[in-house]
Design a protein around this motif. Sequence first.
Motif, mmCIF file in Angstrom:
data_model
loop_
_atom_site.group_PDB
_atom_site.id
_atom_site.type_symbol
_atom_site.label_atom_id
_atom_site.label_comp_id
_atom_site.label_asym_id
_atom_site.label_seq_id
_atom_site.Cartn_x
_atom_site.Cartn_y
_atom_site.Cartn_z
ATOM 1 N N PHE A 96 3.768 9.054 -5.444
ATOM 2 C CA PHE A 96 3.574 7.683 -4.979
ATOM 3 C C PHE A 96 2.147 7.202 -5.203
ATOM 4 C CE2 PHE A 96 6.358 10.220 -2.227
ATOM 5 C CZ PHE A 96 7.573 9.711 -2.641
ATOM 6 N N VAL A 97 1.216 8.139 -5.162
ATOM 7 C CA VAL A 97 -0.181 7.775 -5.419
ATOM 8 C C VAL A 97 -0.359 7.417 -6.888
ATOM 9 C CG1 VAL A 97 -2.564 8.583 -5.388
ATOM 10 C CG2 VAL A 97 -1.011 9.214 -3.522
ATOM 11 N N ASP A 98 0.231 8.226 -7.767
ATOM 12 C CA ASP A 98 0.107 7.960 -9.205
ATOM 13 C C ASP A 98 0.678 6.598 -9.579
ATOM 14 O OD1 ASP A 98 -1.025 10.443 -9.439
ATOM 15 O OD2 ASP A 98 0.733 11.424 -10.288
ATOM 16 N N ARG A 99 1.730 6.180 -8.868
ATOM 17 C CA ARG A 99 2.367 4.887 -9.153
ATOM 18 C C ARG A 99 1.763 3.740 -8.347
ATOM 19 N NH1 ARG A 99 5.866 8.925 -9.963
ATOM 20 N NH2 ARG A 99 7.548 8.734 -11.504
ATOM 21 N N LYS A 100 0.727 4.060 -7.580
ATOM 22 C CA LYS A 100 0.040 3.052 -6.756
ATOM 23 C C LYS A 100 0.993 2.370 -5.761
ATOM 24 C CE LYS A 100 -3.665 1.965 -10.081
ATOM 25 N NZ LYS A 100 -3.778 3.364 -10.434
ATOM 26 N N LEU A 101 1.892 3.152 -5.192
ATOM 27 C CA LEU A 101 2.837 2.638 -4.200
ATOM 28 C C LEU A 101 2.358 2.905 -2.775
ATOM 29 C CD1 LEU A 101 6.203 3.844 -5.816
ATOM 30 C CD2 LEU A 101 5.174 1.571 -5.958
ATOM 31 N N ALA A 102 1.680 4.029 -2.573
ATOM 32 C CA ALA A 102 1.250 4.423 -1.229
ATOM 33 C C ALA A 102 -0.006 3.667 -0.810
ATOM 34 C CB ALA A 102 1.002 5.925 -1.188
ATOM 35 N N VAL A 103 -0.095 3.359 0.467
ATOM 36 C CA VAL A 103 -1.257 2.668 1.026
ATOM 37 C C VAL A 103 -2.286 3.707 1.468
ATOM 38 C CG1 VAL A 103 -2.073 1.135 2.864
ATOM 39 C CG2 VAL A 103 0.172 0.740 1.802
ATOM 40 N N PRO A 104 -3.523 3.658 0.954
ATOM 41 C CA PRO A 104 -4.555 4.600 1.408
ATOM 42 C C PRO A 104 -4.895 4.338 2.872
ATOM 43 C CG PRO A 104 -5.510 2.941 -0.033
ATOM 44 C CD PRO A 104 -4.019 2.746 -0.093
ATOM 45 N N LEU A 105 -5.186 5.401 3.604
ATOM 46 C CA LEU A 105 -5.390 5.295 5.045
ATOM 47 C C LEU A 105 -6.856 5.348 5.452
ATOM 48 C CD1 LEU A 105 -2.510 7.717 6.166
ATOM 49 C CD2 LEU A 105 -2.391 5.253 5.729
ATOM 50 N N ASP A 106 -7.746 5.583 4.503
ATOM 51 C CA ASP A 106 -9.166 5.736 4.838
ATOM 52 C C ASP A 106 -9.723 4.512 5.561
ATOM 53 O OD1 ASP A 106 -9.977 8.289 2.991
ATOM 54 O OD2 ASP A 106 -8.510 7.014 1.989
ATOM 55 N N GLY A 107 -9.289 3.317 5.161
ATOM 56 C CA GLY A 107 -9.775 2.102 5.795
ATOM 57 C C GLY A 107 -9.388 2.016 7.259
ATOM 58 N N PHE A 108 -8.173 2.468 7.577
ATOM 59 C CA PHE A 108 -7.733 2.474 8.974
ATOM 60 C C PHE A 108 -8.553 3.461 9.793
ATOM 61 C CE2 PHE A 108 -3.847 1.133 6.669
ATOM 62 C CZ PHE A 108 -3.635 -0.078 7.303
ATOM 63 N N VAL A 109 -8.800 4.649 9.212
ATOM 64 C CA VAL A 109 -9.581 5.670 9.911
ATOM 65 C C VAL A 109 -10.989 5.152 10.188
ATOM 66 C CG1 VAL A 109 -10.610 7.978 9.723
ATOM 67 C CG2 VAL A 109 -8.263 7.591 8.940
ATOM 68 N N ALA A 110 -11.572 4.468 9.218
ATOM 69 C CA ALA A 110 -12.942 3.962 9.368
ATOM 70 C C ALA A 110 -13.067 2.985 10.530
ATOM 71 C CB ALA A 110 -13.386 3.295 8.064
ATOM 72 N N LYS A 111 -11.982 2.288 10.858
ATOM 73 C CA LYS A 111 -12.012 1.309 11.944
ATOM 74 C C LYS A 111 -11.789 1.941 13.318
ATOM 75 C CE LYS A 111 -10.336 -2.456 8.985
ATOM 76 N NZ LYS A 111 -9.211 -3.397 8.720
ATOM 77 N N GLU A 112 -11.443 3.232 13.351
ATOM 78 C CA GLU A 112 -11.221 3.928 14.624
ATOM 79 C C GLU A 112 -12.570 4.390 15.182
ATOM 80 O OE1 GLU A 112 -8.329 4.511 16.260
ATOM 81 O OE2 GLU A 112 -7.096 3.470 14.769
ATOM 82 N N ALA A 113 -13.029 3.735 16.229
ATOM 83 C CA ALA A 113 -14.357 4.027 16.782
ATOM 84 C C ALA A 113 -14.451 5.447 17.342
ATOM 85 C CB ALA A 113 -14.695 3.014 17.874
ATOM 86 N N ASP A 114 -13.339 5.983 17.865
ATOM 87 C CA ASP A 114 -13.365 7.314 18.488
ATOM 88 C C ASP A 114 -12.473 8.299 17.737
ATOM 89 O OD1 ASP A 114 -10.986 6.082 19.087
ATOM 90 O OD2 ASP A 114 -10.925 6.758 21.174
ATOM 91 N N TRP A 115 -12.410 8.176 16.425
ATOM 92 C CA TRP A 115 -11.504 9.002 15.620
ATOM 93 C C TRP A 115 -11.672 10.499 15.901
ATOM 94 C CZ3 TRP A 115 -7.204 8.778 13.001
ATOM 95 C CH2 TRP A 115 -6.892 9.771 12.063
ATOM 96 N N GLU A 116 -12.908 10.973 15.956
ATOM 97 C CA GLU A 116 -13.160 12.405 16.132
ATOM 98 C C GLU A 116 -12.767 12.895 17.518
ATOM 99 O OE1 GLU A 116 -17.181 13.199 15.103
ATOM 100 O OE2 GLU A 116 -16.900 12.757 12.974
ATOM 101 N N LYS A 117 -12.539 11.984 18.445
ATOM 102 C CA LYS A 117 -12.160 12.385 19.803
ATOM 103 C C LYS A 117 -10.652 12.319 20.036
ATOM 104 C CE LYS A 117 -16.555 10.807 21.783
ATOM 105 N NZ LYS A 117 -17.197 9.895 22.779
#
Length: 420
Positions: A96-117
């Motif tokens: 799905f990544v090769d076909r550019k169908l999947a949505v990357p999640l890094d942007g969502f993680v970056a917006k999580e203020a307490d991700w590491e907790k």
Amino acid sequence: MKRLLFLFSTLLLFGFAGMRGAGAVEITVLYPQPYLYQAPVEEIVKAFAAKRPDIQVKLLAPTKAYEETASAVLRGAVTGSMPDIAFNGTNLMHLFVDRKLAVPLDGFVAKEADWEKQGYVPGMISTGLVNGKLYGMPFALSTPILYFNADLLRKAGGDPALPPKTWPELLALARRVTDAASNTHGAYMVWTTTGNYLWQELLFTHDGQMLSTDGKKVGFDTPAGLKTFEILRDLVKEGGMPNLTDEQATQAFIAGQIGFYMSSSARVNSFTNKIGSRFELGTAPFPSPRPDSKIVSGGATMMIFAKDLAKQAAAWEFIKFAAGPIGQTIMVRHIGYMPSNQIAIDTPELLGNYYANNPNMRTAISQRARTTAWLGFPGENSLKAIQVIYDVMESVVAGKATPEDALKRSVTQVQALLPK
């Protein structure tokens, strides 16, 4: 008057509920293997609804296996009917990544203020990485383990406190368990497991490789590759492995007719409940040449395919919940996969006491330090290459091909399917 008041209040109740439903964002979810996932997924959806009534989760009809889920997503990309979320095998994410169908999640993680907790285990989150970007949140990861009938093990002269650790040890005990008169078989390995899961386990535990570094050449044209088919042959000839389907062998093990059963740790709870007091069930690490041999870890990862931004945001909230403390507690209590959330593991009322009281569940986690990724073949022919390995293994189990012939055939056919 009371009846009128009751009807009026009921209409108001349903009216407000309808208003809430009308404003909710609906997301669709596709998952495979309902015999494993249906119960926990449905319970997680209910728990999520109580927390987020503004998001409605619609479960689609489940597929039989990860490969079928992948095919459904790929078909949906053509017809415009992809699910918003799909539970895919970690070995198939690249499709799905090769076909550019999947949505990357890094942007969502970056917006999580307490991700590491929030408790997500970094090593397990890393199973969702493709080309350095996060595309999947782990839902249920497993390691292969050895299940054994402790009663049959004792009869064979073994000690349940010291189950076999290597293939020679296991085969020796399996020979003594096998008894045609009582229709008892020594061992069975679920070689048909989706995505060549246990074939990869045999390969990696013997220090083999699936592919060359650049992914363009077969990497198992080696003694380690040959060993995968030799073990299958030995299980049949020496270990008394019957030529049964997964379902048939599972029922035979539950009935007490198989001594050793090798499969994913996902079946611990199911076996515990179905075996009951019929015999003493034990679990142990998967047979390996050495204590530090690699163990394949794979399973279901949650990927987002929604195109609408509001649906993407809602989908992120759901997969974050399913991978969180509550979702992972529900998942583990239904099936035997490893949790990917440390808060769930450490909290007594979630999974802390559960693991303390269920030693068979601890086997998978005990192997976590030596895990390696469950891989997929690259390119558009990935599913076809997986089928080649299935077919070749079947020929060995059926006694129609020698390990040498099986290796030659699999190498030739898989190589022809790899990207040029």
